[in-house]
Design a protein around this motif. Structure first.
Motif, mmCIF file in Angstrom:
data_model
loop_
_atom_site.group_PDB
_atom_site.id
_atom_site.type_symbol
_atom_site.label_atom_id
_atom_site.label_comp_id
_atom_site.label_asym_id
_atom_site.label_seq_id
_atom_site.Cartn_x
_atom_site.Cartn_y
_atom_site.Cartn_z
ATOM 1 N N GLY A 145 -39.767 -1.193 -45.083
ATOM 2 C CA GLY A 145 -38.976 0.015 -45.273
ATOM 3 C C GLY A 145 -38.307 0.172 -46.632
ATOM 4 N N ARG A 146 -38.650 -0.662 -47.592
ATOM 5 C CA ARG A 146 -37.972 -0.590 -48.895
ATOM 6 C C ARG A 146 -38.970 -0.867 -50.013
ATOM 7 N NH1 ARG A 146 -32.471 -3.981 -49.967
ATOM 8 N NH2 ARG A 146 -31.824 -2.923 -51.856
ATOM 9 N N LEU A 147 -38.870 -0.099 -51.087
ATOM 10 C CA LEU A 147 -39.713 -0.337 -52.252
ATOM 11 C C LEU A 147 -39.256 -1.647 -52.887
ATOM 12 C CD1 LEU A 147 -41.976 0.714 -54.085
ATOM 13 C CD2 LEU A 147 -40.244 1.990 -55.349
ATOM 14 N N THR A 148 -40.163 -2.596 -52.981
ATOM 15 C CA THR A 148 -39.817 -3.949 -53.411
ATOM 16 C C THR A 148 -39.132 -3.972 -54.764
ATOM 17 O OG1 THR A 148 -41.661 -4.807 -52.127
ATOM 18 C CG2 THR A 148 -40.737 -6.273 -53.779
ATOM 19 N N LYS A 149 -39.610 -3.196 -55.727
ATOM 20 C CA LYS A 149 -39.001 -3.256 -57.058
ATOM 21 C C LYS A 149 -37.575 -2.701 -57.082
ATOM 22 C CE LYS A 149 -41.100 0.975 -58.953
ATOM 23 N NZ LYS A 149 -42.047 1.433 -59.982
ATOM 24 N N LEU A 150 -37.195 -1.923 -56.073
ATOM 25 C CA LEU A 150 -35.810 -1.472 -55.975
ATOM 26 C C LEU A 150 -34.923 -2.535 -55.345
ATOM 27 C CD1 LEU A 150 -36.197 2.265 -54.905
ATOM 28 C CD2 LEU A 150 -35.786 1.325 -57.188
ATOM 29 N N ALA A 151 -35.488 -3.327 -54.441
ATOM 30 C CA ALA A 151 -34.729 -4.419 -53.826
ATOM 31 C C ALA A 151 -34.671 -5.640 -54.744
ATOM 32 C CB ALA A 151 -35.358 -4.804 -52.495
ATOM 33 N N CYS A 152 -35.690 -5.788 -55.590
ATOM 34 C CA CYS A 152 -35.803 -6.959 -56.476
ATOM 35 C C CYS A 152 -35.986 -6.517 -57.938
ATOM 36 C CB CYS A 152 -36.989 -7.813 -56.057
ATOM 37 S SG CYS A 152 -37.054 -8.260 -54.313
ATOM 38 N N PRO A 153 -35.065 -5.712 -58.481
ATOM 39 C CA PRO A 153 -35.296 -5.177 -59.822
ATOM 40 C C PRO A 153 -35.353 -6.242 -60.913
ATOM 41 C CG PRO A 153 -33.047 -4.711 -59.121
ATOM 42 C CD PRO A 153 -33.779 -5.264 -57.927
ATOM 43 N N GLU A 154 -34.555 -7.297 -60.808
ATOM 44 C CA GLU A 154 -34.613 -8.374 -61.808
ATOM 45 C C GLU A 154 -35.972 -9.055 -61.768
ATOM 46 O OE1 GLU A 154 -30.807 -10.934 -62.811
ATOM 47 O OE2 GLU A 154 -30.960 -10.563 -60.661
ATOM 48 N N THR A 155 -36.377 -9.482 -60.593
ATOM 49 C CA THR A 155 -37.634 -10.195 -60.424
ATOM 50 C C THR A 155 -38.827 -9.327 -60.823
ATOM 51 O OG1 THR A 155 -36.753 -11.606 -58.689
ATOM 52 C CG2 THR A 155 -39.136 -11.302 -58.708
ATOM 53 N N CYS A 156 -38.783 -8.044 -60.477
ATOM 54 C CA CYS A 156 -39.896 -7.133 -60.748
ATOM 55 C C CYS A 156 -39.807 -6.476 -62.124
ATOM 56 C CB CYS A 156 -39.960 -6.064 -59.657
ATOM 57 S SG CYS A 156 -40.403 -6.722 -58.034
ATOM 58 N N ASN A 157 -38.847 -6.917 -62.941
ATOM 59 C CA ASN A 157 -38.671 -6.376 -64.290
ATOM 60 C C ASN A 157 -38.522 -4.850 -64.248
ATOM 61 O OD1 ASN A 157 -38.315 -6.647 -67.043
ATOM 62 N ND2 ASN A 157 -40.486 -6.418 -67.493
ATOM 63 N N PHE A 158 -37.642 -4.391 -63.361
ATOM 64 C CA PHE A 158 -37.414 -2.962 -63.172
ATOM 65 C C PHE A 158 -35.961 -2.622 -63.518
ATOM 66 C CE2 PHE A 158 -37.114 0.937 -60.438
ATOM 67 C CZ PHE A 158 -38.093 1.662 -61.088
ATOM 68 N N CYS A 159 -35.476 -3.198 -64.614
ATOM 69 C CA CYS A 159 -34.113 -2.955 -65.066
ATOM 70 C C CYS A 159 -34.132 -1.936 -66.215
ATOM 71 C CB CYS A 159 -33.476 -4.253 -65.553
ATOM 72 S SG CYS A 159 -33.328 -5.500 -64.254
ATOM 73 N N PHE A 160 -33.089 -1.150 -66.284
ATOM 74 C CA PHE A 160 -32.959 -0.132 -67.320
ATOM 75 C C PHE A 160 -31.795 -0.456 -68.244
ATOM 76 C CE2 PHE A 160 -34.969 1.990 -63.754
ATOM 77 C CZ PHE A 160 -35.945 2.765 -64.343
ATOM 78 N N ASP A 161 -31.905 -0.038 -69.495
ATOM 79 C CA ASP A 161 -30.789 -0.137 -70.420
ATOM 80 C C ASP A 161 -29.763 0.930 -70.057
ATOM 81 O OD1 ASP A 161 -31.894 -2.209 -71.949
ATOM 82 O OD2 ASP A 161 -33.015 -0.787 -73.195
ATOM 83 N N PRO A 162 -28.477 0.655 -70.290
ATOM 84 C CA PRO A 162 -27.456 1.681 -70.007
ATOM 85 C C PRO A 162 -27.677 2.920 -70.869
ATOM 86 C CG PRO A 162 -26.446 -0.468 -70.388
ATOM 87 C CD PRO A 162 -27.891 -0.597 -70.748
ATOM 88 N N VAL A 163 -27.345 4.068 -70.322
ATOM 89 C CA VAL A 163 -27.434 5.323 -71.064
ATOM 90 C C VAL A 163 -26.168 5.469 -71.893
ATOM 91 C CG1 VAL A 163 -27.490 7.835 -70.836
ATOM 92 C CG2 VAL A 163 -28.926 6.413 -69.367
ATOM 93 N N GLN A 164 -26.344 5.732 -73.181
ATOM 94 C CA GLN A 164 -25.208 5.902 -74.081
ATOM 95 C C GLN A 164 -24.764 7.354 -74.105
ATOM 96 O OE1 GLN A 164 -23.829 3.165 -75.488
ATOM 97 N NE2 GLN A 164 -25.401 2.044 -74.362
ATOM 98 N N GLU A 165 -23.461 7.542 -74.154
ATOM 99 C CA GLU A 165 -22.925 8.918 -74.194
ATOM 100 C C GLU A 165 -23.047 9.502 -75.574
ATOM 101 O OE1 GLU A 165 -20.139 10.416 -71.946
ATOM 102 O OE2 GLU A 165 -20.278 8.980 -70.344
#
Length: 165
Positions: A145-165
């Motif tokens: 019931g869950r997209l794996t890369k959303l549950a494991c973003p570090e492991t799946c290299n699914f991290c984003f850089d912060p958005v700058q204002e």
């Protein structure tokens, strides 16, 4: 809140913010920090009546029911697939609150989540860490019931850089 806990939203405190909040929290709740920086969602496990043997857990995840500007096609996942959309929408407080992973506010694997492998065994994100073949096989899959890369973003290299204002 940050003020009650004596915490500011200073950039050098951000890495320890979740840890500090958990020290000041005593019940299961969603802590929201509003200020010049985007919001962090922290879900604390309620204290048990016995002596705790480990630190409280917290989950950083996108709200799957959120639609930017009430438009069903603008989910956190969709915003994350288009850098122009991400830069535009993550500057808005409602989106940064609802989509902390997509907006680069946090990126932590859910240590509680388990998924069922092809062999029928239950595994956690850590089972895939450092194993490219496992990551290639499971990160893009919806499992239990869950997209794996959303549950494991570090492991799946699914991290984003912060958005700058």
């Amino acid at each position: 809140t940050c003020k009650r806990a004596g915490i500011t939203n200073h950039p050098t405190l951000r890495p320890r913010l979740a840890e500090l909040v958990l020290q000041f929290s005593t019940v299961d709740k969603l802590a929201t920090f509003i200020g010049p920086e985007p919001v962090i969602r922290i879900i604390k496990t309620p204290p048990s009546p016995t002596i705790a043997t480990s630190a409280p857990s917290w989950i950083c995840e996108n709200d799957l029911t959120y639609y930017a500007n009430n438009k069903p096609h603008l989910t956190c996942l969709r915003i994350g697939k288009d850098e122009k959309l991400r830069q535009r929408w993550c500057k808005k407080r409602a989106t940064s609150e609802a989509c902390p992973q997509t907006c680069g506010i946090c990126c932590k694997d859910d240590i509680q989540w388990k998924f069922t492998t092809n062999l029928g065994t239950k595994k956690k994100c850590a089972w895939m860490k450092g194993k490219k073949n496992r990551q290639d096989r499971y990160c893009e899959e919806t499992l239990d019931g869950r997209l794996t890369k959303l549950a494991c973003p570090e492991t799946c290299n699914f991290c984003f850089d912060p958005v700058q204002e």
